[in-house]
Motif scaffolding. Structure first.
Motif, short mmCIF file in Angstrom:
data_model
loop_
_atom_site.label_atom_id
_atom_site.label_comp_id
_atom_site.label_asym_id
_atom_site.label_seq_id
_atom_site.Cartn_x
_atom_site.Cartn_y
_atom_site.Cartn_z
N ALA A 79 0.86 -1.18 0.00
CA ALA A 79 0.00 0.00 0.00
C ALA A 79 0.90 1.23 0.00
O ALA A 79 1.77 1.37 0.86
CB ALA A 79 -0.91 0.00 1.22
N MET A 80 0.68 2.13 -0.96
CA MET A 80 1.52 3.31 -1.13
C MET A 80 0.83 4.54 -0.57
O MET A 80 -0.40 4.58 -0.42
CB MET A 80 1.85 3.52 -2.61
N SER A 81 1.61 5.58 -0.29
CA SER A 81 1.04 6.81 0.27
C SER A 81 0.30 7.64 -0.78
O SER A 81 -0.32 8.65 -0.44
CB SER A 81 2.14 7.65 0.92
N ASP A 82 0.36 7.25 -2.07
CA ASP A 82 -0.46 7.91 -3.08
C ASP A 82 -1.79 7.20 -3.26
O ASP A 82 -2.49 7.42 -4.26
CB ASP A 82 0.29 8.00 -4.41
N PHE A 83 -2.13 6.31 -2.31
CA PHE A 83 -3.40 5.61 -2.21
C PHE A 83 -3.52 4.45 -3.20
O PHE A 83 -4.59 3.85 -3.34
CB PHE A 83 -4.60 6.55 -2.41
N THR A 84 -2.45 4.11 -3.92
CA THR A 84 -2.48 2.98 -4.83
C THR A 84 -1.95 1.73 -4.13
O THR A 84 -1.33 1.80 -3.07
CB THR A 84 -1.62 3.24 -6.08
N LEU A 85 -2.22 0.58 -4.75
CA LEU A 85 -1.61 -0.69 -4.35
C LEU A 85 -0.68 -1.13 -5.47
O LEU A 85 -0.99 -0.95 -6.65
CB LEU A 85 -2.67 -1.77 -4.10
N ARG A 86 0.45 -1.69 -5.09
CA ARG A 86 1.37 -2.22 -6.08
C ARG A 86 1.64 -3.68 -5.79
O ARG A 86 1.73 -4.08 -4.63
CB ARG A 86 2.70 -1.44 -6.07
N ALA A 87 1.75 -4.46 -6.85
CA ALA A 87 2.01 -5.90 -6.72
C ALA A 87 3.28 -6.24 -7.49
O ALA A 87 3.42 -5.87 -8.66
CB ALA A 87 0.84 -6.72 -7.25
N TRP A 88 4.21 -6.92 -6.82
CA TRP A 88 5.47 -7.34 -7.43
C TRP A 88 5.57 -8.86 -7.45
O TRP A 88 5.03 -9.54 -6.56
CB TRP A 88 6.67 -6.81 -6.64
N ASP A 89 6.28 -9.37 -8.44
CA ASP A 89 6.69 -10.77 -8.43
C ASP A 89 7.82 -10.91 -7.42
O ASP A 89 8.87 -10.27 -7.55
CB ASP A 89 7.15 -11.20 -9.83
N ALA A 90 7.62 -11.76 -6.41
CA ALA A 90 8.60 -11.86 -5.32
C ALA A 90 9.90 -12.51 -5.77
O ALA A 90 10.95 -12.27 -5.16
CB ALA A 90 8.00 -12.65 -4.15
N GLN A 91 9.87 -13.31 -6.82
CA GLN A 91 11.07 -13.99 -7.29
C GLN A 91 11.95 -13.05 -8.11
O GLN A 91 13.15 -12.94 -7.88
CB GLN A 91 10.69 -15.21 -8.12
N SER A 92 11.35 -12.35 -9.07
CA SER A 92 12.12 -11.49 -9.97
C SER A 92 12.16 -10.03 -9.52
O SER A 92 12.92 -9.24 -10.09
CB SER A 92 11.52 -11.56 -11.38
N CYS A 93 11.31 -9.66 -8.53
CA CYS A 93 11.19 -8.28 -8.05
C CYS A 93 10.71 -7.33 -9.14
O CYS A 93 11.02 -6.13 -9.12
CB CYS A 93 12.52 -7.79 -7.46
N VAL A 94 9.96 -7.85 -10.10
CA VAL A 94 9.40 -7.05 -11.19
C VAL A 94 8.00 -6.58 -10.81
O VAL A 94 7.19 -7.36 -10.30
CB VAL A 94 9.35 -7.86 -12.50
N LEU A 95 7.71 -5.30 -11.05
CA LEU A 95 6.38 -4.76 -10.77
C LEU A 95 5.37 -5.36 -11.73
O LEU A 95 5.53 -5.27 -12.95
CB LEU A 95 6.40 -3.23 -10.90
N LEU A 96 4.31 -5.96 -11.18
CA LEU A 96 3.28 -6.59 -11.99
C LEU A 96 2.12 -5.65 -12.27
O LEU A 96 1.68 -5.53 -13.41
CB LEU A 96 2.75 -7.84 -11.28
#
Length: 314
Positions: free
Chosen positions: A173-190
């Motif tokens: 959860a980000m302070s700009d009110f968005t949610l971000r999801a990453w691939d935990a293995q590659s650390c790539v933003l999904l």
């Protein structure tokens, strides 16, 4: 107004910097699933981890859990700002931390060598080392400019970060009110997911379905997300009642399913406590209805496709 326009309006009138906590204050704590390690994050930009001897935990003898049974494990690195959350992975192999520096980090514990280590090397082997940084290219470049110019933070803070049930995805959860999801293995933003128009302070992943996550916050909205697709499947909006959602144990002793049949009012149980149960009445407005129900006769509910065709793979 769209959620993006509402969020932009809220951001324009809201200060992104919160009052500073005292130096060295503890912001968060977490245990691993086995109860053999615990961690805390502080305003000193550091995360501290301790391990507890299993023999001391199993023993019922008085004084078995002595101070000597709890040892500190060093962290090989830290953050650039307050640590806002920490969480061990379900497997216990990794530690996730998030910070107001706009980054979440995944740490792994050093493995023991074949030879019996000396005391100094043993301490080194127990250290938690950085495995990956969860950020975006724009945020990473902003942090580099910040370091060169020695200015204050210019990126949005990570309020908190959590693991999906299978540890494959990290949701923040980000302070700009968005949610971000990453691939935990590659650390790539999904995905970057937008719906909320104020701070998100509640973020929980489903206890057995790795696709599902729930978020809620100061805009009074409770949202259920499919993090693999990056979309909101269903949300409840209590903003017209000036509701601030501060806690949302939606999936404790509950089951989530998508009901493709004709909609009718459903009781969504958020806490089946025998003395003080709580929930709300959800009225279906379309064919895809998400309801949370307590487990019945030991059989969990199925998660099906929105068209009600076939059970989705777990």
């Amino acid at each position: 107004e769209t959620p993006e326009e509402q969020a932009a309006a809220a951001l324009s009138g809201a200060a992104q910097s919160e009052p500073d906590a005292p130096e060295g204050a503890v912001m968060c704590t977490a245990w691993n699933a086995e109860g053999t390690m615990f961690a805390c994050g502080t305003t000193a930009c550091k995360t501290h981890v301790w391990s507890v001897e299993e023999a001391a935990l199993r023993s019922e003898a008085p004084g078995a859990l002595a101070p000597s049974a709890i040892r500190g494990a060093p962290m090989a690195g830290g953050h650039l700002h307050d640590v806002t959350s920490c969480a061990f992975s379900h497997s216990g192999a990794f530690l996730l931390t998030s910070s107001r520096d706009g980054q979440a980090k995944i740490w792994e514990r050093g493995s023991m060598g074949k030879k019996k280590p000396q005391k100094k090397s043993e301490k080194k082997d127990r250290a938690w080392r950085l495995r990956g940084v969860l950020s975006t290219p724009a945020d990473a470049e902003a942090l580099r400019r910040q370091a060169r110019a020695r200015r204050g933070p210019v990126v949005y803070a990570v309020e908190q970060a959590v693991w999906s049930r299978d540890d494959s995805v990290v949701v923040a959860a980000m302070s700009d009110f968005t949610l971000r999801a990453w691939d935990a293995q590659s650390c790539v933003l999904l995905h970057t997911m937008r719906l909320h128009t104020n701070k998100v302070h509640v973020l929980q992943c489903h206890p057995f379905d790795p696709r599902v996550c729930v978020s809620a916050g100061h805009d009074g909205r409770v949202a259920v997300w499919d993090v693999t697709r990056g979309r909101c499947v269903r949300h409840y909006d209590g903003g017209e009642f000036e509701t601030l959602v501060l806690d949302c144990p939606l999936f404790r002793r509950a089951r989530l399913k998508i009901d493709g049949g004709p909609g009718s009012p459903e009781i969504v149980v958020t806490s089946p406590d025998p003395y003080a149960p709580s929930g709300h009445l959800a009225v279906a407005r379309d064919a895809a209805v998400i309801v949370a129900k307590p487990e019945a006769e030991g059989e969990p509910g199925d998660v099906i496709d929105v068209d009600g065709s076939a059970p989705a793979p777990r």
